[in-house]
Write a protein that holds these residues in place. Sequence first.
Motif, PDB file in Angstrom:
ATOM      1  N   SER A  99      19.230  19.603  58.670  1.00  0.00           N
ATOM      2  CA  SER A  99      20.206  20.045  59.662  1.00  0.00           C
ATOM      3  C   SER A  99      21.489  19.223  59.592  1.00  0.00           C
ATOM      4  O   SER A  99      22.578  19.727  59.890  1.00  0.00           O
ATOM      5  N   LEU A 100      21.375  17.924  59.198  1.00  0.00           N
ATOM      6  CA  LEU A 100      22.551  17.075  59.103  1.00  0.00           C
ATOM      7  C   LEU A 100      23.445  17.440  57.924  1.00  0.00           C
ATOM      8  O   LEU A 100      24.655  17.213  57.957  1.00  0.00           O
ATOM      9  N   VAL A 101      22.870  17.989  56.856  1.00  0.00           N
ATOM     10  CA  VAL A 101      23.642  18.219  55.631  1.00  0.00           C
ATOM     11  C   VAL A 101      24.054  19.680  55.477  1.00  0.00           C
ATOM     12  O   VAL A 101      24.553  20.069  54.402  1.00  0.00           O
ATOM     13  N   GLN A 102      23.884  20.503  56.511  1.00  0.00           N
ATOM     14  CA  GLN A 102      24.194  21.927  56.371  1.00  0.00           C
ATOM     15  C   GLN A 102      25.660  22.156  56.015  1.00  0.00           C
ATOM     16  O   GLN A 102      25.976  22.886  55.074  1.00  0.00           O
ATOM     17  N   HIS A 103      26.552  21.524  56.748  1.00  0.00           N
ATOM     18  CA  HIS A 103      27.970  21.740  56.469  1.00  0.00           C
ATOM     19  C   HIS A 103      28.359  21.127  55.126  1.00  0.00           C
ATOM     20  O   HIS A 103      29.229  21.658  54.421  1.00  0.00           O
ATOM     21  N   GLN A 104      27.682  20.018  54.751  1.00  0.00           N
ATOM     22  CA  GLN A 104      27.974  19.369  53.475  1.00  0.00           C
ATOM     23  C   GLN A 104      27.643  20.290  52.300  1.00  0.00           C
ATOM     24  O   GLN A 104      28.424  20.415  51.356  1.00  0.00           O
ATOM     25  N   VAL A 105      26.496  20.946  52.350  1.00  0.00           N
ATOM     26  CA  VAL A 105      26.118  21.821  51.235  1.00  0.00           C
ATOM     27  C   VAL A 105      27.004  23.060  51.192  1.00  0.00           C
ATOM     28  O   VAL A 105      27.287  23.604  50.112  1.00  0.00           O
ATOM     29  N   LEU A 106      27.459  23.523  52.369  1.00  0.00           N
ATOM     30  CA  LEU A 106      28.370  24.664  52.387  1.00  0.00           C
ATOM     31  C   LEU A 106      29.722  24.288  51.788  1.00  0.00           C
ATOM     32  O   LEU A 106      30.317  25.064  51.022  1.00  0.00           O
ATOM     33  N   THR A 107      30.211  23.101  52.130  1.00  0.00           N
ATOM     34  CA  THR A 107      31.509  22.652  51.605  1.00  0.00           C
ATOM     35  C   THR A 107      31.477  22.529  50.094  1.00  0.00           C
ATOM     36  O   THR A 107      32.449  22.871  49.402  1.00  0.00           O
ATOM     37  N   HIS A 108      30.360  22.030  49.540  1.00  0.00           N
ATOM     38  CA  HIS A 108      30.250  21.823  48.103  1.00  0.00           C
ATOM     39  C   HIS A 108      29.640  23.045  47.388  1.00  0.00           C
ATOM     40  O   HIS A 108      29.321  22.956  46.207  1.00  0.00           O
ATOM     41  N   ARG A 109      29.479  24.124  48.121  1.00  0.00           N
ATOM     42  CA  ARG A 109      28.988  25.380  47.546  1.00  0.00           C
ATOM     43  C   ARG A 109      27.632  25.172  46.846  1.00  0.00           C
ATOM     44  O   ARG A 109      27.403  25.591  45.730  1.00  0.00           O
ATOM     45  N   VAL A 110      26.732  24.484  47.544  1.00  0.00           N
ATOM     46  CA  VAL A 110      25.399  24.215  47.031  1.00  0.00           C
ATOM     47  C   VAL A 110      24.395  25.023  47.830  1.00  0.00           C
ATOM     48  O   VAL A 110      24.455  25.064  49.072  1.00  0.00           O
ATOM     49  N   LYS A 111      23.485  25.660  47.133  1.00  0.00           N
ATOM     50  CA  LYS A 111      22.424  26.407  47.803  1.00  0.00           C
ATOM     51  C   LYS A 111      21.251  25.461  48.069  1.00  0.00           C
ATOM     52  O   LYS A 111      20.613  24.958  47.140  1.00  0.00           O
ATOM     53  N   LEU A 112      20.981  25.223  49.362  1.00  0.00           N
ATOM     54  CA  LEU A 112      19.902  24.305  49.755  1.00  0.00           C
ATOM     55  C   LEU A 112      18.644  25.104  50.071  1.00  0.00           C
ATOM     56  O   LEU A 112      18.674  26.018  50.896  1.00  0.00           O
ATOM     57  N   ARG A 113      17.550  24.762  49.379  1.00  0.00           N
ATOM     58  CA  ARG A 113      16.258  25.371  49.663  1.00  0.00           C
ATOM     59  C   ARG A 113      15.292  24.284  50.131  1.00  0.00           C
ATOM     60  O   ARG A 113      15.242  23.195  49.555  1.00  0.00           O
ATOM     61  N   VAL A 114      14.517  24.601  51.148  1.00  0.00           N
ATOM     62  CA  VAL A 114      13.539  23.664  51.703  1.00  0.00           C
ATOM     63  C   VAL A 114      12.166  24.325  51.637  1.00  0.00           C
ATOM     64  O   VAL A 114      11.961  25.413  52.187  1.00  0.00           O
TER      65      VAL A 114
END
Length: 614
Positions: free
Chosen positions: A466-481
Amino acid sequence: MNADRLARLRYLVMLWISGCIALGAVTWACFALRCGMATTSFIYLMVIVLLSFLDSFVSSTVFSIFCAGCLNYFFTAPLFSFRVAHTQDFLALATFLITSHAITALVRHTRRLGEAQREQARLLDLTHDTILVTDMTRVISYWNRGAEELYGWKREEAIGKVAHQLLQTIFPVALDDINEQLSRTGRWEGELVHTKRDGSKVVVASRWSLQRSESGRPLATLVTNNDISERRRAEDELRRSQAEYLAEAQRLSLTGSFGWRVSNGELFWSDQSFRIFGYDPEITPSREMVLQRTHPDDVARVKQLFEQAATTGRDFDFQHRLLSPDGSIKHLHVVAHAVIDEQGSHKFVGAIQDITAATLADEQLREAQTELARMSRVMALGELSASIAHEVNQPLAAIVTSGAACLRWLGHATPQPDEVRACVQNMMANGKRAGEIVRRIRTLTKRDTPQKMRLGLNEVVTEVASLVQHQVLTHRVKLRVKLACGLPRLAADRIELQQVILNLVINGIQAIDETDDGLRELLIETRQDEDGWVVVAVQDSGPGIKAENVNHLFDPFFTTKSDGMGMGLSICRSIIEAHGGRVWASSHAARGAVFQCSLPALGESDLTEPARCR
C-alpha cells in the motif's frame, strides 16, 4: 704372518727359554742340596706361579710339564730315568701337575679380575659424572675423578668419610624415607643440594642403586650424581621470565587466571584476577569474595553455576557482571576446565577476562546499527514521498467530499439526518485511515529498539504494498502480489520486517528503470518452503545480477549505483540474521533478479490472512 703375531711368538720363545733356564737353575740347586721331592715341588710351584703372571694357560702348562719331567728324572727313583718305580711317586707327580694347573688358573683369574677392576676404575675416572660407592652406613669406599673435580676433595680425603656429612647434603625428603625406598625397590632418584670444599652450593640429580650379595644381603650403594646447577638456574630464570611475561600478557589482555579446588573450596588467583575484582593480593580469595563483588542481579545465577560445577565436575563458561564499591560495573567472561589432581580430587583451572570495553563497544555498535537502519528507512520514505502524499491525500479528499455532502444535506428544506450520519461516519473512517498512514510513517522513522511480536508475513507485505502504490504508478511498473494461504505466524519486529521488504521493492523498481523494453513487472510472493520456514521473494524484470557481484551484494558499502551508499542490502541482511533467518539473491532464469528472505516460523497458522491468497 703379521707383525703382532711375530712379536707374540718372539715373546713366548723368550719366556719359555727364560722360564726353562730358571727352572733348570732351581733343579740344579735342589739336586745339589739334596732336597726332597716335596720341597722341590713346592719351590717349582712358586716359580710357576711367578711365571704365570707373565703369560697365559699355555705357558703355565709348558712349565708344569717341564717341572714334572725334572721331578721324575732327578728326584724320583730310579734317578736319571723317566720310569716311575713306585705308585706313590706316580700319584705325587700327578698331584703336582693338577696342583700347578689349579694354582696357575686361580692366579690368572685373579689377574683378570684385577685387570677388569682397574679398567672399570679407569673408565669411571674418564666420565664427567660424579660416582661414589658407600657402604650401608653411608661411609665412602670409592670416589672417582669426577667427584674430585666437582666437590674438590681428593680420593684419599673422601674415602672413609660419611657422605652426607662430608657434603652437607640437603635432602628433598627425610633420609629414612630414602633408605626405606632404596631397601624396598633397590633404587632411588632425586635432586640433592651439596656443599663443595670451597663452601659453594651445587644442585645434583642423584641416582642411588643398592648392591646386594648372592644371598640378597645389602652390601653397598652406588651413587651417581650429575651437576644440574646451571640447568636449574636456567629453568628458574625461564620460569621467572615466563611468569613475568604471563603477568604482563594478562595485564594487557585484562585476563586473569584462577584455580579452584572443589574438595576444600580453596581459590587461587593471579595478580590480574585480584586487579579485576579489586582486592588486595595479600588476602586469600574465596567464593564469598566473588559473590560480594557480583552484581546483585547476577548473584543467584553465579551461585547456581558454582554449585552445578561442584556437583557435576564439568567445564563451565558464562558471563556475569561485577559491581565495584565505586558503583562502576564490569562485565566478565569466565571459562574453566575441570581436571583431576594426583590425589584424585576435582579442581578447576580457568581464566577470567574483563570484557567491559568489548561489551560497551557492542552496545554502541548496536545503537549505531539501529540509527543507521532508521536513517535507511527515512531515505526509503524520501523515495516514497510522492506515494505517501498520495496515500494521505486520498482520505483527506474523501473527508472534504463527505463534509461538503453534509452541508448539502443540511441545507435542504427538509434535512436528511440519515444521509448526514452516513457522511459523518465516512469522514470518521477516512480520518482513521489517514491517522493510520501517519502512524506507519512515524513508526518507520522512529528510533526504537526492536520489539518482536507474533505477526503474519502476508499482513506486512500488504502494508508495504500500500505504501508503494503511487511509486510503482509513477515508474510505470506493474506490481503483482502473490500471498500463500495458511502461512504460519512469525516472531519478528514489524517495522524492521517492513524495512527489509521496502528496501527490496525500491531496489527492484530502480533495477527496472535501467531497462528500456516494455516488460516492467515486480512480483512480491510469499510461501512456505520444505523445511517449514516462511519465505518472501521480490522478483524484478531488470537486467539481473552480474556473476562477479553475487557474493558481494550484501557487503557493507558495496553498490552498483552511481549515487548509492551500499548499506541498504547490508542492513537487510543484519535484520534477517538477527531474526534467525537467511537472505540471498540470484538471477532469475528468464530475466531480472530475485531477492529472497527465509524466516523461522512459530508453527501456528495466521488467521488474519487476506482473501487474495492463491
